[in-house]
Design an enzyme around this catalytic site. Structure first.
Site, PDB file in Angstrom:
ATOM      1  CE1 TYR A   5      -4.397  -1.220   0.325  1.00  0.00           C
ATOM      2  CE2 TYR A   5      -3.164  -3.057   1.254  1.00  0.00           C
ATOM      3  CZ  TYR A   5      -4.329  -2.547   0.703  1.00  0.00           C
ATOM      4  OH  TYR A   5      -5.412  -3.363   0.518  1.00  0.00           O
ATOM      5  CG  ASN A  81       4.782  -6.637   5.677  1.00  0.00           C
ATOM      6  OD1 ASN A  81       5.684  -6.664   4.865  1.00  0.00           O
ATOM      7  ND2 ASN A  81       4.204  -7.732   6.123  1.00  0.00           N
ATOM      8  CG  LEU A 217      -3.568  11.783  12.859  1.00  0.00           C
ATOM      9  CD1 LEU A 217      -2.976  11.183  11.589  1.00  0.00           C
ATOM     10  CD2 LEU A 217      -4.532  12.919  12.514  1.00  0.00           C
ATOM     11  CB  CYS A 266      -1.234   2.948  10.375  1.00  0.00           C
ATOM     12  SG  CYS A 266      -0.488   2.579   8.788  1.00  0.00           S
TER      13      CYS A 266
HETATM   14  P1  NAD Z   1       1.987  -4.067   2.840  1.00  0.00           P
HETATM   15  O1  NAD Z   1       1.806  -5.280   3.652  1.00  0.00           O
HETATM   16  O2  NAD Z   1       0.855  -3.581   1.987  1.00  0.00           O
HETATM   17  O3  NAD Z   1       3.243  -4.236   1.861  1.00  0.00           O
HETATM   18  C1  NAD Z   1       4.495  -4.668   2.281  1.00  0.00           C
HETATM   19  C2  NAD Z   1       5.148  -5.446   1.132  1.00  0.00           C
HETATM   20  O4  NAD Z   1       6.503  -5.723   1.491  1.00  0.00           O
HETATM   21  C3  NAD Z   1       4.488  -6.794   0.842  1.00  0.00           C
HETATM   22  O5  NAD Z   1       4.100  -6.854  -0.522  1.00  0.00           O
HETATM   23  C4  NAD Z   1       5.584  -7.810   1.175  1.00  0.00           C
HETATM   24  O6  NAD Z   1       5.578  -8.941   0.319  1.00  0.00           O
HETATM   25  C5  NAD Z   1       6.837  -6.989   0.961  1.00  0.00           C
HETATM   26  N1  NAD Z   1       8.026  -7.493   1.648  1.00  0.00           N
HETATM   27  C6  NAD Z   1       8.119  -7.976   2.917  1.00  0.00           C
HETATM   28  N2  NAD Z   1       9.387  -8.332   3.182  1.00  0.00           N
HETATM   29  C7  NAD Z   1      10.112  -8.060   2.081  1.00  0.00           C
HETATM   30  C8  NAD Z   1      11.486  -8.193   1.748  1.00  0.00           C
HETATM   31  N3  NAD Z   1      12.341  -8.694   2.631  1.00  0.00           N
HETATM   32  N4  NAD Z   1      11.892  -7.811   0.526  1.00  0.00           N
HETATM   33  C9  NAD Z   1      11.016  -7.301  -0.370  1.00  0.00           C
HETATM   34  N5  NAD Z   1       9.697  -7.148  -0.124  1.00  0.00           N
HETATM   35  C10 NAD Z   1       9.252  -7.529   1.087  1.00  0.00           C
HETATM   36  O7  NAD Z   1       2.431  -2.927   3.853  1.00  0.00           O
HETATM   37  P2  NAD Z   1       2.125  -1.354   3.730  1.00  0.00           P
HETATM   38  O8  NAD Z   1       0.737  -1.070   4.150  1.00  0.00           O
HETATM   39  O9  NAD Z   1       2.595  -0.889   2.406  1.00  0.00           O
HETATM   40  O10 NAD Z   1       3.075  -0.775   4.880  1.00  0.00           O
HETATM   41  C11 NAD Z   1       4.474  -0.714   4.710  1.00  0.00           C
HETATM   42  C12 NAD Z   1       5.047   0.153   5.814  1.00  0.00           C
HETATM   43  O11 NAD Z   1       4.580   1.494   5.667  1.00  0.00           O
HETATM   44  C13 NAD Z   1       4.667  -0.264   7.233  1.00  0.00           C
HETATM   45  O12 NAD Z   1       5.744  -0.027   8.085  1.00  0.00           O
HETATM   46  C14 NAD Z   1       3.508   0.658   7.561  1.00  0.00           C
HETATM   47  O13 NAD Z   1       3.386   0.881   8.944  1.00  0.00           O
HETATM   48  C15 NAD Z   1       3.915   1.926   6.861  1.00  0.00           C
HETATM   49  N6  NAD Z   1       2.802   2.810   6.472  1.00  0.00           N
HETATM   50  C16 NAD Z   1       1.640   2.280   5.975  1.00  0.00           C
HETATM   51  C17 NAD Z   1       0.615   3.128   5.566  1.00  0.00           C
HETATM   52  C18 NAD Z   1      -0.686   2.604   5.031  1.00  0.00           C
HETATM   53  O14 NAD Z   1      -1.628   3.367   4.901  1.00  0.00           O
HETATM   54  N7  NAD Z   1      -0.804   1.323   4.695  1.00  0.00           N
HETATM   55  C19 NAD Z   1       0.784   4.514   5.658  1.00  0.00           C
HETATM   56  C20 NAD Z   1       1.986   5.008   6.142  1.00  0.00           C
HETATM   57  C21 NAD Z   1       2.985   4.138   6.544  1.00  0.00           C
HETATM   58  C1  UDX Z   2      -3.491   6.749   8.898  1.00  0.00           C
HETATM   59  C2  UDX Z   2      -2.966   8.201   8.936  1.00  0.00           C
HETATM   60  O1  UDX Z   2      -4.049   9.100   8.704  1.00  0.00           O
HETATM   61  C3  UDX Z   2      -1.900   8.394   7.881  1.00  0.00           C
HETATM   62  O2  UDX Z   2      -1.346   9.709   7.983  1.00  0.00           O
HETATM   63  C4  UDX Z   2      -0.798   7.357   8.109  1.00  0.00           C
HETATM   64  O3  UDX Z   2       0.200   7.501   7.127  1.00  0.00           O
HETATM   65  C5  UDX Z   2      -1.377   5.962   8.077  1.00  0.00           C
HETATM   66  O4  UDX Z   2      -2.414   5.848   9.067  1.00  0.00           O
HETATM   67  P1  UDX Z   2      -5.205   5.411   7.381  1.00  0.00           P
HETATM   68  O5  UDX Z   2      -5.179   4.419   8.482  1.00  0.00           O
HETATM   69  O6  UDX Z   2      -4.995   4.942   5.994  1.00  0.00           O
HETATM   70  O7  UDX Z   2      -4.112   6.564   7.636  1.00  0.00           O
HETATM   71  O8  UDX Z   2      -6.630   6.163   7.393  1.00  0.00           O
HETATM   72  P2  UDX Z   2      -7.261   7.304   8.325  1.00  0.00           P
HETATM   73  O9  UDX Z   2      -7.989   8.213   7.440  1.00  0.00           O
HETATM   74  O10 UDX Z   2      -6.287   7.913   9.233  1.00  0.00           O
HETATM   75  O11 UDX Z   2      -8.334   6.505   9.175  1.00  0.00           O
HETATM   76  C6  UDX Z   2      -7.971   5.560  10.169  1.00  0.00           C
HETATM   77  C7  UDX Z   2      -9.214   5.050  10.857  1.00  0.00           C
HETATM   78  O12 UDX Z   2      -9.785   6.084  11.670  1.00  0.00           O
HETATM   79  C8  UDX Z   2     -10.314   4.598   9.907  1.00  0.00           C
HETATM   80  O13 UDX Z   2     -10.923   3.433  10.392  1.00  0.00           O
HETATM   81  C9  UDX Z   2     -11.274   5.761   9.922  1.00  0.00           C
HETATM   82  O14 UDX Z   2     -12.586   5.388   9.594  1.00  0.00           O
HETATM   83  C10 UDX Z   2     -11.152   6.223  11.362  1.00  0.00           C
HETATM   84  N1  UDX Z   2     -11.555   7.627  11.557  1.00  0.00           N
HETATM   85  C11 UDX Z   2     -10.840   8.616  10.977  1.00  0.00           C
HETATM   86  C12 UDX Z   2     -12.648   7.915  12.340  1.00  0.00           C
HETATM   87  O15 UDX Z   2     -13.303   7.023  12.877  1.00  0.00           O
HETATM   88  N2  UDX Z   2     -12.994   9.228  12.518  1.00  0.00           N
HETATM   89  C13 UDX Z   2     -12.303  10.247  11.950  1.00  0.00           C
HETATM   90  O16 UDX Z   2     -12.683  11.412  12.168  1.00  0.00           O
HETATM   91  C14 UDX Z   2     -11.200   9.929  11.145  1.00  0.00           C
END
Ligand code: NAD
Ligand code: UDX
Length: 466
Positions: A5, A81, A217, A266
């Site tokens: 993601y 991840n 947040l 997260c």
């Molecule tokens: P994800 O699970 O969607 O993707 C992670 C990917 O990394 C997977 O496709 C997995 O196969 C791959 N992977 C794992 N080990 C690996 C390796 N050794 N080499 C190559 N690829 C490998 O995770 P995500 O949601 O993208 O989150 C990634 C990081 O970013 C986390 O630390 C998360 O906390 C952070 N983050 C996530 C979000 C979000 O909204 N999802 C936002 C901000 C930060």
């Molecule tokens: C969050 C942070 O917003 C983002 O900056 C960070 O990089 C990753 O984590 P995300 O989890 O993708 O993003 O979505 P977000 O919009 O923050 O919502 C998180 C949860 O809180 C959801 O379940 C949402 O429905 C809930 N939420 C959010 C509420 O219940 N009320 C609100 O007012 C806002």
């Protein structure tokens, strides 16, 4: 490294905004990479496919040839991840940075030219030290710099968040080499992000800021959710309270929507990680303060399911409940930590039949989530397959049901033909709105018995029979 993601959308935007830079996203999962190379991307994110298509094959590539791509790169982003540990020391709280370490080991093993290694994953503060030490095993041959560049995108709005970010945070060593590496990354973002929104800090401030941003947040959602309970007890209205608060510029009007509880990959993980770090650094009072954010979220989820059962005459055994929305928020197919799984599990324990509709979540994904989050699976839960029906639309989910539970705020739920839905349901027909989506008065006029988080009860509820 990591085509999930974060890795996928982030790198797609860098490739779009920097056509002169070659970007390759690698992953250990062949299936994930194969999907990125089709138009059926592995994640649903509005606007993402268009951005990918603009650069894919030009300067954006997806590959499993990790070694070759590390060798040719000047900069490597670690975007893997970092889930909560499930066993061992810190289980249930600490973040597992195993994948980050494996990436660092791989880079150390194959690199033969200098690299800037960028932590994009959310990690415990001081993880860069571990990454640096692992890389140092190869430092005789190759020079490395480690930066922290946490990602702030939210799912569902990832593309605008990346294209017009509130800020870009870059942490690095405050040495001439560290500052030069920071500048290299600033130069990438400066292709489209105004300079005054690119913040440079020391490594540890950057790592910690990401955890703290998510904790603040999540705290805001838990704060407003705690007040939603008080509104229901006092006939105050949570939307009016939120609005009144939001007019104060010191508070601001965003992120004040009460809900069935926050979900997503997260918030819970990062707050628990913060709690663990506070405990490990001898700050139990600080740890307890942040732990309440999670406790309040758990309370909100269980409060919602208890309300459903209580209002439906203390039993839902054998009743059909239509669950509208399974994703943790609208405009994503992501189900990680979704409150829907807790609500559905509680309903199944009460032996209800659940009919789920979500525009982006497949049945197989729901079962993965049940298994992962609460250990409910086909092997240990008799009749699970029969107890959960997945439906093509909201109308088929509602048909014959005793109640609707709205668990994701998909826009389409605002404009459903609720008269048609009412006509097809068992009576009395209940609506439990966990997302403040419906027009309560309009639905009550149709004949529904409506309960909404933070709003007063219908006058004909159990407390004062109709
Ligand atoms: P994800 O699970 O969607 O993707 C992670 C990917 O990394 C997977 O496709 C997995 O196969 C791959 N992977 C794992 N080990 C690996 C390796 N050794 N080499 C190559 N690829 C490998 O995770 P995500 O949601 O993208 O989150 C990634 C990081 O970013 C986390 O630390 C998360 O906390 C952070 N983050 C996530 C979000 C979000 O909204 N999802 C936002 C901000 C930060
Ligand atoms: C969050 C942070 O917003 C983002 O900056 C960070 O990089 C990753 O984590 P995300 O989890 O993708 O993003 O979505 P977000 O919009 O923050 O919502 C998180 C949860 O809180 C959801 O379940 C949402 O429905 C809930 N939420 C959010 C509420 O219940 N009320 C609100 O007012 C806002």
């Amino acid at each position: 490294m990591g085509a999930g993601y974060v890795g996928g959308p982030t790198m797609a935007v860098i490739a779009q905004r920097c056509p002169h830079i070659r970007v390759c996203v690698v992953d250990i999962s062949q299936a994930q990479i194969d999907a990125w190379n089709t138009d059926d991307l592995p994640i649903y994110e509005p606007g993402l496919l268009e951005v990918v298509k603009e650069s894919r094959g030009r300067n954006l590539f997806f590959s499993t040839d990790i070694d070759a791509e590390i060798k040719r790169a000047d900069m490597v982003f670690i975007s893997v991840n970092t889930p909560t540990k499930t066993t061992g020391i810190g289980a249930g709280k600490a973040a597992n940075i195993k994948n980050c370490e494996l990436c660092a080991r791989k880079i150390a093993e194959v690199a033969d030219t200098p690299k800037v290694v960028v932590e994009k994953s959310t990690v415990p503060v001081r993880t860069a030290e571990a990454v640096r030490r692992v890389l140092a095993t190869n430092e005789g041959k190759v020079k490395f710099q480690v930066l922290s560049n946490p990602e702030f995108l939210a799912e569902g709005t990832a593309m605008p968040d990346l294209q017009d970010p509130s800020r870009v945070l870059i942490g690095g060593m405050q040495t001439p080499e560290g500052l030069a590496a920071i500048q290299e990354l600033v130069d990438v973002y400066a292709n489209w992000v105004p300079k005054d929104r690119i913040l440079a800090t020391n490594t540890w401030s950057s790592e910690l800021s990401k955890l703290v941003a998510n904790a603040f947040l999540a705290q805001r959602v838990s704060s407003i959710n705690s007040i939603s309970a008080l509104c229901e007890a006092t006939d105050a209205d949570i939307s009016e309270v939120s609005r009144a608060l939001g007019y104060d510029p010191r508070i601001g009007n965003k992120f004040l929507n009460s809900s069935v509880g926050f979900g997503g990959s997260c918030f819970q993980k990062d707050v628990l990680n913060l709690v663990y770090i506070c405990e490990s650094t001898g700050l139990p009072e600080v740890a307890e303060y942040w732990h309440q954010v999670i406790a309040m979220n758990d309370y909100q989820k269980s409060r919602f399911t208890q309300l459903m059962v209580r209002r439906m005459f203390n039993t839902v055994t054998g009743k059909r409940i239509a669950v509208l929305g399974f994703a943790f928020k609208k405009d994503t197919g992501d189900t990680r930590e979704t409150p829907a799984v807790f609500v559905c599990k509680a309903l199944l324990e009460e032996q209800a039949k659940v009919q789920v509709y979500d525009p982006q979540v497949k049945r197989s994904q729901m079962f993965v989530e049940f298994d992962y989050t609460c250990g409910v699976n086909k092997d240990n839960t008799p009749r699970l397959e029969e107890s959960i029906t997945t439906c093509e639309d909201a109308y088929s989910a509602a048909e014959g049901s005793h109640a609707l539970a709205i668990l994701t705020e998909w826009d389409e739920f605002k404009t459903l033909d609720y008269q048609r839905i009412y006509d097809s349901m068992a009576k009395p027909a209940f609506v439990f709105d966990g997302r403040g989506v419906v027009d309560i008065e309009a639905l009550r006029k149709i004949g529904f018995e409506v309960y909404c988080i933070g709003k007063s009860k219908p006058k004909y509820s159990l407390d004062s029979p109709k």
